[in-house]
Design a protein around this motif. Structure first.
Motif, mmCIF file in Angstrom:
data_model
loop_
_atom_site.group_PDB
_atom_site.id
_atom_site.type_symbol
_atom_site.label_atom_id
_atom_site.label_comp_id
_atom_site.label_asym_id
_atom_site.label_seq_id
_atom_site.Cartn_x
_atom_site.Cartn_y
_atom_site.Cartn_z
ATOM 1 N N ASN A 168 9.486 -0.771 -3.701
ATOM 2 C CA ASN A 168 8.306 -0.958 -4.551
ATOM 3 C C ASN A 168 7.152 -0.047 -4.157
ATOM 4 O OD1 ASN A 168 7.812 -3.293 -6.721
ATOM 5 N ND2 ASN A 168 9.535 -3.845 -5.420
ATOM 6 N N VAL A 169 7.150 0.440 -2.926
ATOM 7 C CA VAL A 169 6.090 1.364 -2.523
ATOM 8 C C VAL A 169 6.139 2.631 -3.373
ATOM 9 C CG1 VAL A 169 5.235 2.795 -0.625
ATOM 10 C CG2 VAL A 169 5.949 0.463 -0.182
ATOM 11 N N VAL A 199 5.605 -0.962 5.772
ATOM 12 C CA VAL A 199 5.278 -1.303 4.386
ATOM 13 C C VAL A 199 4.130 -2.311 4.346
ATOM 14 C CG1 VAL A 199 6.187 -2.244 2.232
ATOM 15 C CG2 VAL A 199 7.633 -0.818 3.677
ATOM 16 N N THR A 215 4.978 -5.788 -4.163
ATOM 17 C CA THR A 215 5.184 -5.303 -2.797
ATOM 18 C C THR A 215 4.593 -6.265 -1.783
ATOM 19 O OG1 THR A 215 5.095 -3.015 -3.601
ATOM 20 C CG2 THR A 215 4.829 -3.353 -1.241
ATOM 21 N N SER A 259 0.657 -2.015 2.337
ATOM 22 C CA SER A 259 0.397 -2.987 1.272
ATOM 23 C C SER A 259 -0.869 -3.787 1.564
ATOM 24 C CB SER A 259 1.601 -3.930 1.139
ATOM 25 O OG SER A 259 1.341 -4.963 0.224
ATOM 26 N N CYS A 266 7.016 -8.133 0.835
ATOM 27 C CA CYS A 266 6.780 -7.818 2.242
ATOM 28 C C CYS A 266 6.398 -9.069 3.032
ATOM 29 C CB CYS A 266 5.693 -6.756 2.359
ATOM 30 S SG CYS A 266 5.636 -5.966 3.959
ATOM 31 N N SER A 271 10.730 -4.459 -0.839
ATOM 32 C CA SER A 271 9.337 -4.077 -0.589
ATOM 33 C C SER A 271 9.215 -2.567 -0.377
ATOM 34 C CB SER A 271 8.796 -4.830 0.620
ATOM 35 O OG SER A 271 9.555 -4.542 1.781
ATOM 36 N N SER A 272 10.177 -1.971 0.328
ATOM 37 C CA SER A 272 10.131 -0.518 0.544
ATOM 38 C C SER A 272 10.308 0.233 -0.773
ATOM 39 C CB SER A 272 11.219 -0.102 1.536
ATOM 40 O OG SER A 272 11.082 -0.778 2.761
ATOM 41 N N SER A 326 1.753 -3.257 -6.680
ATOM 42 C CA SER A 326 1.050 -3.681 -5.460
ATOM 43 C C SER A 326 1.259 -5.170 -5.191
ATOM 44 C CB SER A 326 -0.445 -3.371 -5.586
ATOM 45 O OG SER A 326 -1.001 -4.008 -6.728
#
Length: 450
Positions: free
Chosen positions: A159-160, A365, A98, A369, A102, A156-157, A95
């Motif tokens: 890491n989701v 994202v 991300t 987040s 992001c 970032s995508s 979290s």
């Protein structure tokens, strides 16, 4: 125009700044000439007049910049609040990473829109060359920022999906083999992100934006598959959790109903109190499980919404990318063939679909987040307030013990002092010894309690 009266050219280097070379284009009777950049809507004798293409580009960049800038402010605020709670060195959970990636992505998107606007507006800056093509001095900065946006959007995508894995770990116990597979997946994500970053940096160093886009395409397909599979598995896991919660609530309600329906004549008075307590506790547990079920439903809805937005944004990136590169590469004369000087440039306006799609991916994202970050921050603040309340209650309790002990000591000393009046010297000395012993034992007990 006066710009078209210049000598015949073969490449942009044959033209004075800021003119470009238009050769063998079907919309001109001249075989080759130097003209203003139709890509940005430049026109006029000195290329400082602008047509509809320029104003559409500026308006689009301004809108995207405002949206990305607003997200940047919220993202930076999330980082600051998280640092205040956890300290400067944040734990590298999915979290937190991300949130960082992001926020960096939307900040870079804001800078991208700014430098792209400067690239279109600063006509006199077209003095550099990328190979045989004339470019602006701002173009290098634009390409660098584009690479950073692509890198942070991908990281970032990716890491989701790791965030979803952490969520599944909290939702159910995992076997050692599953834990090992999760660890392998995390390492695979780190490796894929690092490899993608190196390839994009290489494309930027070579000065080929189209190469970076070609590199990004297979990674985009991988992201789409990851989100599609992750969505199906997470929704299945949450549906299973909801079903278990409903079944547990149903069984407890049935048990409570059975206990409550027992006639009073069959239960003794001593058994009545436990039945009432059990029934009340059962209904409280049912209410608590109902709240947990609602939270699970909201989590499932958030995952489905986030995955749908991300997959849609990835689809838009692929489609707009193919259209854009088809328009600038397939015509015989390149983008010059379908961008007449003084007219609206189709390739330039189609190219705006790419920053729109990339921002859509970052927003998808970012919203997810931001929601998770706020939830974690509220939980952390609640735990901190509970801890502070617990410490203050302990301090108050110790203070009460001290006051009670002092009051007891005072009352005892007063009573003993009054009794001294009626005693002789020998008896007074004996009572003084007993009093000192009593007070010493009380002080020792108070220190032990503190």
């Amino acid at each position: 125009s006066a710009a078209m009266a210049d000598p015949v050219c073969f490449v942009d280097q044959d033209c004075p700044a800021p003119l470009l070379c238009y050769a063998n284009v079907s919309w001109s009777e001249v075989e080759a000439f130097c003209g203003c950049s139709s890509w940005y809507g430049h026109a006029g004798a000195e290329c400082k007049e602008f047509n509809a293409t320029f104003f559409i580009l500026i308006a689009t960049n301004a809108l995207l910049g405002v949206i990305a800038g607003g997200c940047s402010i919220f993202g930076i605020a999330d980082i600051v609040r998280t640092v205040r709670i956890h300290g400067f060195w944040l734990p590298l959970t999915a979290s937190n990473t991300t949130m960082l990636f992001c926020t960096a992505g939307v900040v870079c998107q804001t800078i991208w829109m700014l430098v792209y606007t400067l690239e279109a507006a600063l006509v006199d800056a077209y003095t550099e060359f990328n190979g045989i093509d004339r470019v602006s001095t701002v173009t290098v900065a634009t390409r660098a920022v584009i690479v950073l946006v692509q890198v942070f959007a991908f990281l970032s995508s990716l890491n989701v999906s790791v965030m979803w894995i952490e969520l599944s770990q909290r939702a159910r116990s995992m076997s050692p083999k599953m834990v090992q597979n999760v660890s392998k997946y995390r390492r695979a994500c780190i490796g894929a992100g690092s490899f993608f970053t190196l390839l994009m940096i290489l494309a930027m160093a070579l000065g080929h934006t189209e190469l970076g886009a070609m590199i990004a395409m297979p990674f985009i397909f991988v992201l789409a598959v990851v989100f599609l599979v992750g969505r199906l598995r997470m929704v299945s896991l949450l549906n299973e959790a909801i079903s278990r919660s409903k079944e547990s609530s149903r069984q407890e309600l049935e048990a409570a109903t059975t206990i409550t329906s027992v006639p009073a004549s069959q239960a003794s008075q001593s058994e009545a109190a436990p039945v009432s307590t059990t029934t009340t506790s059962t209904f409280r547990n049912h209410k608590r499980e109902k709240t947990a079920e609602e939270r699970t439903l909201r989590t499932r809805h958030a995952i489905k919404r986030c995955s749908s937005r991300v997959i849609s944004a990835l689809f838009c990136i692929v489609v707009s990318g193919f259209i854009y590169f088809a328009l600038i590469t397939l015509p015989k004369g390149g983008w010059h063939e379908i961008s007449p000087v003084g007219k609206v440039s189709g390739p330039a306006l189609t190219g705006q679909l790419l920053p729109i799609s990339v921002l859509g991916l970052l927003l998808s994202v970012f919203l997810y987040s931001h929601r998770i970050t706020n939830k974690l921050l509220r939980r952390a603040r609640g735990q901190a307030s509970q801890s502070a309340s617990s410490r203050s209650s302990k301090v108050a309790e110790n203070h009460d013990h001290t006051e009670v002990g002092s009051s007891f000591h005072g009352r005892s000393s007063t009573r003993v002092a009054n009794s001294f009046v009626a005693l002789g010297d020998g008896e007074q000395s004996l009572l003084e010894q007993q009093l000192s012993t009593s007070v010493g034992s009380l002080e020792a007990r108070d220190r032990l309690e503190l």
